[in-house]
Scaffold this motif. Structure first.
Motif, PDB file in Angstrom:
ATOM      1  N   GLN A 236       0.470  -1.229  -0.303  1.00  0.00           N
ATOM      2  CA  GLN A 236      -0.137  -0.162  -0.419  1.00  0.00           C
ATOM      3  C   GLN A 236       1.172   0.822   0.023  1.00  0.00           C
ATOM      4  O   GLN A 236       0.300   2.238  -0.194  1.00  0.00           O
ATOM      5  CB  GLN A 236      -0.649   0.157   1.053  1.00  0.00           C
ATOM      6  CG  GLN A 236      -2.313  -1.085   1.390  1.00  0.00           C
ATOM      7  CD  GLN A 236      -2.572  -1.391   2.122  1.00  0.00           C
ATOM      8  OE1 GLN A 236      -2.506  -0.346   3.369  1.00  0.00           O
ATOM      9  NE2 GLN A 236      -3.753  -1.700   2.417  1.00  0.00           N
ATOM     10  N   ASN A 237       2.306   1.101   0.340  1.00  0.00           N
ATOM     11  CA  ASN A 237       3.135   2.460   0.082  1.00  0.00           C
ATOM     12  C   ASN A 237       3.523   2.838  -1.437  1.00  0.00           C
ATOM     13  O   ASN A 237       4.568   2.392  -1.621  1.00  0.00           O
ATOM     14  CB  ASN A 237       4.253   1.319   0.883  1.00  0.00           C
ATOM     15  CG  ASN A 237       5.984   2.967   0.750  1.00  0.00           C
ATOM     16  OD1 ASN A 237       4.780   4.397   0.838  1.00  0.00           O
ATOM     17  ND2 ASN A 237       5.922   2.889   1.089  1.00  0.00           N
ATOM     18  N   HIS A 238       2.210   2.931  -2.398  1.00  0.00           N
ATOM     19  CA  HIS A 238       2.683   4.063  -3.583  1.00  0.00           C
ATOM     20  C   HIS A 238       3.788   4.359  -3.309  1.00  0.00           C
ATOM     21  O   HIS A 238       3.777   4.712  -4.893  1.00  0.00           O
ATOM     22  CB  HIS A 238       1.498   3.566  -3.492  1.00  0.00           C
ATOM     23  CG  HIS A 238      -0.010   2.755  -3.911  1.00  0.00           C
ATOM     24  ND1 HIS A 238       0.678   1.445  -4.345  1.00  0.00           N
ATOM     25  CD2 HIS A 238      -0.691   2.463  -3.317  1.00  0.00           C
ATOM     26  CE1 HIS A 238      -0.449   0.483  -4.173  1.00  0.00           C
ATOM     27  NE2 HIS A 238      -1.065   1.627  -3.594  1.00  0.00           N
ATOM     28  N   ARG A 239       4.640   5.407  -2.680  1.00  0.00           N
ATOM     29  CA  ARG A 239       5.145   6.421  -2.545  1.00  0.00           C
ATOM     30  C   ARG A 239       6.613   6.101  -3.248  1.00  0.00           C
ATOM     31  O   ARG A 239       7.805   6.336  -3.299  1.00  0.00           O
ATOM     32  CB  ARG A 239       5.390   7.474  -1.788  1.00  0.00           C
ATOM     33  CG  ARG A 239       4.218   8.175  -1.154  1.00  0.00           C
ATOM     34  CD  ARG A 239       4.140   8.908   0.092  1.00  0.00           C
ATOM     35  NE  ARG A 239       2.786  10.038   0.314  1.00  0.00           N
ATOM     36  CZ  ARG A 239       1.936   9.290   0.828  1.00  0.00           C
ATOM     37  NH1 ARG A 239       2.449   7.873   0.842  1.00  0.00           N
ATOM     38  NH2 ARG A 239       1.171   9.824   1.022  1.00  0.00           N
ATOM     39  N   GLN A 240       6.651   3.993  -2.918  1.00  0.00           N
ATOM     40  CA  GLN A 240       8.107   3.885  -2.891  1.00  0.00           C
ATOM     41  C   GLN A 240       7.765   2.377  -3.387  1.00  0.00           C
ATOM     42  O   GLN A 240       7.385   1.541  -3.499  1.00  0.00           O
ATOM     43  CB  GLN A 240       9.023   3.346  -2.077  1.00  0.00           C
ATOM     44  CG  GLN A 240       9.186   4.524  -1.250  1.00  0.00           C
ATOM     45  CD  GLN A 240      10.008   4.388   0.179  1.00  0.00           C
ATOM     46  OE1 GLN A 240       9.448   3.000   1.287  1.00  0.00           O
ATOM     47  NE2 GLN A 240      11.207   3.986   0.525  1.00  0.00           N
ATOM     48  N   LEU A 241       7.261   2.717  -5.155  1.00  0.00           N
ATOM     49  CA  LEU A 241       6.910   1.255  -6.025  1.00  0.00           C
ATOM     50  C   LEU A 241       7.833   0.260  -5.823  1.00  0.00           C
ATOM     51  O   LEU A 241       6.814  -0.977  -6.156  1.00  0.00           O
ATOM     52  CB  LEU A 241       7.082   2.254  -7.655  1.00  0.00           C
ATOM     53  CG  LEU A 241       6.602   1.269  -8.570  1.00  0.00           C
ATOM     54  CD1 LEU A 241       4.941   1.088  -8.302  1.00  0.00           C
ATOM     55  CD2 LEU A 241       6.745   1.287 -10.326  1.00  0.00           C
ATOM     56  N   PHE A 242       9.117   0.556  -5.820  1.00  0.00           N
ATOM     57  CA  PHE A 242       9.676  -0.732  -5.702  1.00  0.00           C
ATOM     58  C   PHE A 242       9.228  -1.836  -4.466  1.00  0.00           C
ATOM     59  O   PHE A 242       9.437  -3.634  -4.631  1.00  0.00           O
ATOM     60  CB  PHE A 242      11.200  -0.691  -5.379  1.00  0.00           C
ATOM     61  CG  PHE A 242      12.290  -1.884  -5.417  1.00  0.00           C
ATOM     62  CD1 PHE A 242      11.586  -2.560  -5.860  1.00  0.00           C
ATOM     63  CD2 PHE A 242      12.923  -1.692  -3.996  1.00  0.00           C
ATOM     64  CE1 PHE A 242      12.486  -3.932  -5.403  1.00  0.00           C
ATOM     65  CE2 PHE A 242      14.045  -2.578  -3.782  1.00  0.00           C
ATOM     66  CZ  PHE A 242      14.067  -3.933  -4.676  1.00  0.00           C
ATOM     67  N   TYR A 243       9.443  -1.198  -3.483  1.00  0.00           N
ATOM     68  CA  TYR A 243       9.007  -2.124  -2.345  1.00  0.00           C
ATOM     69  C   TYR A 243       7.489  -2.005  -2.500  1.00  0.00           C
ATOM     70  O   TYR A 243       6.971  -3.208  -1.518  1.00  0.00           O
ATOM     71  CB  TYR A 243       9.036  -1.005  -0.672  1.00  0.00           C
ATOM     72  CG  TYR A 243      10.270  -0.663  -1.059  1.00  0.00           C
ATOM     73  CD1 TYR A 243      11.770  -1.804  -0.393  1.00  0.00           C
ATOM     74  CD2 TYR A 243      11.244  -0.091  -0.554  1.00  0.00           C
ATOM     75  CE1 TYR A 243      12.761  -1.641  -0.413  1.00  0.00           C
ATOM     76  CE2 TYR A 243      13.247   0.355  -0.451  1.00  0.00           C
ATOM     77  CZ  TYR A 243      13.499  -0.682  -0.442  1.00  0.00           C
ATOM     78  OH  TYR A 243      14.680  -0.201  -0.293  1.00  0.00           O
ATOM     79  N   SER A 244       6.618  -1.515  -2.624  1.00  0.00           N
ATOM     80  CA  SER A 244       5.073  -1.745  -3.127  1.00  0.00           C
ATOM     81  C   SER A 244       4.913  -2.961  -3.788  1.00  0.00           C
ATOM     82  O   SER A 244       4.622  -3.797  -3.416  1.00  0.00           O
ATOM     83  CB  SER A 244       4.273  -0.495  -4.247  1.00  0.00           C
ATOM     84  OG  SER A 244       3.503  -0.492  -3.745  1.00  0.00           O
TER      85      SER A 244
END
Length: 343
Positions: A236-244
């Motif tokens: 759900q952390n779309h600010r960090q696409l890689f970790y998302s």
């Protein structure tokens, strides 16, 4: 806000100071107000606006995003809001960011003087090679003296320098074309897989990926959140696409029946040790502590690697520049010594 962008060091210092005040029992609003008293007027206004937005119900990580803060720092705040270890997460995030900022400044400082010296040496090289050396060479040939080793070095460098420079430009152009027309279109996980294959840079990135993912997962688990819930928060952390995307991919594989250590071991941007750490942590029931210890080791390894790079780059610069200067002088002086010996 764009006009007065926060530097990475300013961002890290702000979160560090907030974390320190929170550890003393300050509410976050009071901590921000107290810190703003010691900042320039324009920074104080920005923080006052942040407090206003937070009173309206906006999250802390959202107001930091409006200030243009680094995505990784925002990620620390975002996850801290989920697991509750807010103070520890702020101190951890600010500490690593300050380390990165310090390393970058150290690298620039180490390269500053050698680059200036290299530029001056290059100018001297062009002057010697195109003005002085041809005249002396013609004189020495007329007197029957052969070119010495250092004269050949100067002419060889001048001969191959345009080819080397051209090869670098072509390589940079091809890399730019590949990046804009193919690399950016690849899935984000595939991009990271390719990046960690780059010598040296890939090693640094791999340590950073390992540290960030393991420390955030450790914080989430220590806050009482299950692995599935933690992966959902990553997704759900779309600010960090890689970790998302990473959280989504791991969650889907877990649902299909794969073990967590097998999944982590299948990603080349993670250390092989990471999977073993996770397996050991699950077996002894201390996964969050094992992850925390592993993240600390990643930071230590990163510091040692950067220190090794710093200690290697500058001597190599000076060695090359020194050899170039000595070659220019001896290319002219050695034949003159031969002439003096013959008199």
């Amino acid at each position: 806000m764009k006009k007065n962008k926060w530097s990475l060091k300013e961002q890290a210092n702000l979160l560090r100071q907030i974390g320190e005040l929170l550890s003393r029992g300050y509410p976050i609003a009071d901590a921000i107000t107290s810190i703003s008293l010691h900042l320039p007027v324009f920074r104080k206004k920005e923080l006052d606006n942040c407090l206003t937005e937070m009173k309206k119900g906006e999250s802390f990580h959202a107001v930091l995003e409006s200030l243009g803060f680094d995505k990784e720092l925002i990620g620390y705040v975002y996850f801290a809001e989920q697991h509750g270890n807010f103070t520890e997460a702020l101190l951890e995030g600010s500490s690593l960011t300050l380390l990165k900022s310090h390393d970058m400044q150290k690298l620039l400082k180490l390269l500053q003087y050698p680059v200036i010296l290299l530029f001056i040496t290059g100018f001297l090289f062009v002057f010697v090679e195109h003005t002085l050396l041809p005249r002396f060479t013609q004189l020495f040939h007329s007197l029957g003296l052969e070119e010495n080793f250092f004269s050949k070095v100067i002419y060889t460098l001048d001969h191959y320098f345009p080819a080397v420079w051209g090869a670098l430009l072509v390589s940079a152009s091809l890399a730019a074309i590949y990046y804009f027309f193919q690399f950016r279109k690849l899935p984000i996980l595939k991009q990271r897989t390719l990046l960690v294959r780059i010598p040296l840079v890939g090693r640094i990135l791999k340590l950073m990926f390992n540290h960030y993912f393991s420390i955030q997962l450790s914080f989430l688990l220590s806050g009482g959140i299950s692995i599935s819930e933690a992966l959902l928060l990553f997704e759900q952390n779309h600010r960090q696409l890689f970790y998302s995307q990473l959280g989504k991919e791991i969650k889907l594989k877990l649902i299909s029946g794969e073990k967590l250590e097998w999944i982590l071991g299948s990603f080349s941007f993670f250390e092989a040790e990471f999977a073993m750490v996770v397996k050991h942590g699950q077996e002894n029931g201390r996964l969050e502590q094992e992850l925390l210890f592993f993240s600390r080791r990643c930071v230590k390894n990163l510091e040692e690697l950067m220190d090794k790079i710093f200690k290697t780059i500058q001597p190599l610069f000076y060695l090359f520049i020194g050899f170039l200067i000595v070659s220019m002088y001896l290319a002219i002086l050695l034949p003159m010594f031969h002439l003096l010996d013959g008199i």
